[in-house]
Write a protein that holds these residues in place. Sequence first.
Motif, PDB file in Angstrom:
ATOM      1  N   PRO A  87      -2.846  -0.665  19.356  1.00  0.00           N
ATOM      2  CA  PRO A  87      -3.571  -1.534  20.291  1.00  0.00           C
ATOM      3  C   PRO A  87      -3.427  -3.017  19.969  1.00  0.00           C
ATOM      4  CG  PRO A  87      -5.105  -0.564  18.746  1.00  0.00           C
ATOM      5  CD  PRO A  87      -3.774   0.077  18.480  1.00  0.00           C
ATOM      6  N   ARG A  88      -2.841  -3.326  18.813  1.00  0.00           N
ATOM      7  CA  ARG A  88      -2.643  -4.739  18.460  1.00  0.00           C
ATOM      8  C   ARG A  88      -1.658  -5.384  19.427  1.00  0.00           C
ATOM      9  NH1 ARG A  88      -4.206  -6.313  13.295  1.00  0.00           N
ATOM     10  NH2 ARG A  88      -5.089  -4.649  12.019  1.00  0.00           N
ATOM     11  N   PRO A  89      -1.985  -6.549  19.970  1.00  0.00           N
ATOM     12  CA  PRO A  89      -1.084  -7.201  20.933  1.00  0.00           C
ATOM     13  C   PRO A  89       0.235  -7.636  20.322  1.00  0.00           C
ATOM     14  CG  PRO A  89      -2.889  -8.680  20.328  1.00  0.00           C
ATOM     15  CD  PRO A  89      -3.217  -7.332  19.748  1.00  0.00           C
ATOM     16  N   ASP A  90       0.225  -7.893  19.021  1.00  0.00           N
ATOM     17  CA  ASP A  90       1.440  -8.339  18.336  1.00  0.00           C
ATOM     18  C   ASP A  90       1.926  -7.227  17.414  1.00  0.00           C
ATOM     19  OD1 ASP A  90       3.499  -9.644  17.135  1.00  0.00           O
ATOM     20  OD2 ASP A  90       2.280 -11.085  16.032  1.00  0.00           O
ATOM     21  N   GLY A  91       3.063  -6.633  17.754  1.00  0.00           N
ATOM     22  CA  GLY A  91       3.599  -5.543  16.944  1.00  0.00           C
ATOM     23  C   GLY A  91       4.162  -6.003  15.615  1.00  0.00           C
ATOM     24  N   VAL A 147       4.953  -4.038  11.943  1.00  0.00           N
ATOM     25  CA  VAL A 147       6.273  -3.975  11.295  1.00  0.00           C
ATOM     26  C   VAL A 147       6.154  -4.440   9.850  1.00  0.00           C
ATOM     27  CG1 VAL A 147       8.607  -4.925  11.281  1.00  0.00           C
ATOM     28  CG2 VAL A 147       7.553  -4.245  13.450  1.00  0.00           C
ATOM     29  N   ASP A 148       5.408  -5.514   9.634  1.00  0.00           N
ATOM     30  CA  ASP A 148       5.195  -6.000   8.259  1.00  0.00           C
ATOM     31  C   ASP A 148       4.463  -4.949   7.429  1.00  0.00           C
ATOM     32  OD1 ASP A 148       6.398  -8.371   8.958  1.00  0.00           O
ATOM     33  OD2 ASP A 148       4.512  -9.431   9.337  1.00  0.00           O
ATOM     34  N   PHE A 149       3.509  -4.264   8.054  1.00  0.00           N
ATOM     35  CA  PHE A 149       2.768  -3.204   7.379  1.00  0.00           C
ATOM     36  C   PHE A 149       3.709  -2.072   6.948  1.00  0.00           C
ATOM     37  CE2 PHE A 149       0.326   0.860   8.121  1.00  0.00           C
ATOM     38  CZ  PHE A 149      -0.409   0.809   6.942  1.00  0.00           C
ATOM     39  N   LEU A 150       4.619  -1.681   7.830  1.00  0.00           N
ATOM     40  CA  LEU A 150       5.599  -0.637   7.503  1.00  0.00           C
ATOM     41  C   LEU A 150       6.490  -1.069   6.344  1.00  0.00           C
ATOM     42  CD1 LEU A 150       6.784   0.454  11.080  1.00  0.00           C
ATOM     43  CD2 LEU A 150       5.077   1.559   9.643  1.00  0.00           C
ATOM     44  N   CYS A 151       6.910  -2.319   6.385  1.00  0.00           N
ATOM     45  CA  CYS A 151       7.796  -2.818   5.331  1.00  0.00           C
ATOM     46  C   CYS A 151       7.079  -2.882   3.984  1.00  0.00           C
ATOM     47  CB  CYS A 151       8.342  -4.193   5.714  1.00  0.00           C
ATOM     48  SG  CYS A 151       9.508  -4.152   7.103  1.00  0.00           S
ATOM     49  N   ARG A 152       5.790  -3.221   4.000  1.00  0.00           N
ATOM     50  CA  ARG A 152       5.032  -3.249   2.738  1.00  0.00           C
ATOM     51  C   ARG A 152       4.939  -1.856   2.132  1.00  0.00           C
ATOM     52  NH1 ARG A 152       1.527  -6.632   5.644  1.00  0.00           N
ATOM     53  NH2 ARG A 152      -0.055  -4.987   5.789  1.00  0.00           N
ATOM     54  N   ILE A 153       4.698  -0.862   2.979  1.00  0.00           N
ATOM     55  CA  ILE A 153       4.645   0.508   2.484  1.00  0.00           C
ATOM     56  C   ILE A 153       5.999   0.928   1.939  1.00  0.00           C
ATOM     57  CG2 ILE A 153       4.377   2.933   3.168  1.00  0.00           C
ATOM     58  CD1 ILE A 153       2.258   2.080   5.135  1.00  0.00           C
ATOM     59  N   ALA A 154       7.059   0.606   2.699  1.00  0.00           N
ATOM     60  CA  ALA A 154       8.414   0.996   2.290  1.00  0.00           C
ATOM     61  C   ALA A 154       8.800   0.333   0.967  1.00  0.00           C
ATOM     62  CB  ALA A 154       9.409   0.622   3.384  1.00  0.00           C
ATOM     63  N   ASN A 155       8.487  -0.939   0.809  1.00  0.00           N
ATOM     64  CA  ASN A 155       8.819  -1.645  -0.432  1.00  0.00           C
ATOM     65  C   ASN A 155       8.072  -1.061  -1.622  1.00  0.00           C
ATOM     66  OD1 ASN A 155      10.591  -3.433   0.829  1.00  0.00           O
ATOM     67  ND2 ASN A 155       8.966  -4.913   1.303  1.00  0.00           N
ATOM     68  N   LYS A 156       6.830  -0.632  -1.373  1.00  0.00           N
ATOM     69  CA  LYS A 156       6.024  -0.054  -2.449  1.00  0.00           C
ATOM     70  C   LYS A 156       6.669   1.209  -2.995  1.00  0.00           C
ATOM     71  CE  LYS A 156       1.325   1.526  -3.487  1.00  0.00           C
ATOM     72  NZ  LYS A 156      -0.052   1.729  -2.958  1.00  0.00           N
ATOM     73  N   TYR A 157       7.371   1.942  -2.118  1.00  0.00           N
ATOM     74  CA  TYR A 157       7.983   3.206  -2.539  1.00  0.00           C
ATOM     75  C   TYR A 157       9.508   3.127  -2.576  1.00  0.00           C
ATOM     76  CZ  TYR A 157       3.261   4.915  -1.931  1.00  0.00           C
ATOM     77  OH  TYR A 157       1.904   5.087  -2.044  1.00  0.00           O
ATOM     78  N   LYS A 163      15.452   3.333  15.224  1.00  0.00           N
ATOM     79  CA  LYS A 163      14.925   4.641  14.847  1.00  0.00           C
ATOM     80  C   LYS A 163      13.428   4.584  14.525  1.00  0.00           C
ATOM     81  CE  LYS A 163      19.214   6.685  13.145  1.00  0.00           C
ATOM     82  NZ  LYS A 163      19.865   7.394  12.010  1.00  0.00           N
ATOM     83  N   ILE A 164      12.937   3.392  14.272  1.00  0.00           N
ATOM     84  CA  ILE A 164      11.507   3.168  14.106  1.00  0.00           C
ATOM     85  C   ILE A 164      11.117   2.064  15.073  1.00  0.00           C
ATOM     86  CG2 ILE A 164       9.655   2.453  12.541  1.00  0.00           C
ATOM     87  CD1 ILE A 164      11.374   3.444  10.219  1.00  0.00           C
ATOM     88  N   ARG A 165      10.219   2.374  15.992  1.00  0.00           N
ATOM     89  CA  ARG A 165       9.863   1.408  17.040  1.00  0.00           C
ATOM     90  C   ARG A 165       8.343   1.263  17.115  1.00  0.00           C
ATOM     91  NH1 ARG A 165      13.736   3.504  22.019  1.00  0.00           N
ATOM     92  NH2 ARG A 165      15.480   4.213  20.710  1.00  0.00           N
ATOM     93  N   VAL A 166       7.920   0.013  17.217  1.00  0.00           N
ATOM     94  CA  VAL A 166       6.497  -0.294  17.336  1.00  0.00           C
ATOM     95  C   VAL A 166       6.236  -0.870  18.722  1.00  0.00           C
ATOM     96  CG1 VAL A 166       4.563  -1.621  16.418  1.00  0.00           C
ATOM     97  CG2 VAL A 166       6.301  -0.728  14.856  1.00  0.00           C
ATOM     98  N   LEU A 167       5.296  -0.240  19.435  1.00  0.00           N
ATOM     99  CA  LEU A 167       4.927  -0.690  20.779  1.00  0.00           C
ATOM    100  C   LEU A 167       3.481  -1.153  20.772  1.00  0.00           C
ATOM    101  CD1 LEU A 167       6.522   2.297  22.739  1.00  0.00           C
ATOM    102  CD2 LEU A 167       7.540   0.066  22.327  1.00  0.00           C
TER     103      LEU A 167
END
Length: 365
Positions: A66-70, A74-84, A98-102
């Motif tokens: 529901p966030r107007p700015d995706g 995307v930054d949230f996904l990258c933080r998780i990915a970097n952590k692991y 292959k990963i899309r944020v709407l």
Amino acid sequence: MRKMLLKKISLKSEKQRLLIAALKSNEASTVYAFGPKGVGKTFLNVLFGLDSVIRGVYDVFFIVTPRPDGKWYVDFLCRIANKYDCGDVVKKAIKDGKIRVLSRAINFTEEVPDAILFIDDVHLFPLPEVMDIFWVYNGRIKLAMAADFTFESNANSIGWILRRVLHNESSTVIVDFGFDDIVDPVIKQNLRVTMEMVMRSRVLSEDEQKVQNIAYCYAPDTDIITVLSLKKIKESLEIEKVPDALIVVKEGFLGRLIGKEGRRIGLIEKEAGMSLRAIEFTLNFGRIIRALHPYPWIEKHINKIDVVGGLVTVRIDYKDYQRFAGKDLKYLRFLNEAFRALLGLGLKVEYKRAEKTKRKRKRQK
């Protein structure tokens, strides 16, 4: 094959294990995680989606927010990915589509048969948008949703509507997280404050306001959160040995309300012409039950209390159930009505029958 992201984490509750099992299951086309903030609903859904795309289980991982700015997501996904240690892989997957944020559910119009779609904070979407996705995609792709528990259990709350609709659907798994499943210590601490806000926002009836005014006359140094009148519930169920009203005060202020040797509360009862009980509010719901139940000692027979699926869930042994529920379930109905009036939460009881043990017959010589 890449190492599973899911193997890099330690699941912290049984409900978290149930959620991951449901997401992995081919039998569950829809998975609905419902509960308070801080239990891991979003984190686990996102981690599973990333893991599935990286390992090729699904071609595309869609996230609808529901966030107007995706960009935040995307930054949230990258933080998780970097952590692991898979930041580069996830960034490439995002670049390759292959990963899309709407940003809105209405923007999801893809025709991808082998995909997983995660709708985060679904309770914040307009109902028509959620209905459109169900109409077209439910049963066609893996559909996962997460909704925060709220104290608004009314017909207009999307999270509650979805939970009721999906309940008992054969291809749907609902994972109800409870307050005890909160793993974020900050959220756990703030939960009590949130519930206090709910009680303070109650509009007091004439009787409730009367009790509060009298209480402040005799105990001006106390801090009353709310007053709950129980007279109508009590009279309708014809129950005795329960108070006419419950006074809820902030933790640390009960002594000021009661007064030395109970003098203050005695004067308040006398002037109000009502039998009163008072409690300090904490997350220990057993204190509320002890204050409201005709037999306060029943609290000692409660095995566990949690808030699950919008209900204060009491677990008790079967041998104690009748004493807890009362004749014709009057005590249970009384508690249910009181909790709904106080917090907007219903109450249910779960009990377990004792297993019968077979007695060995002595052999006759």
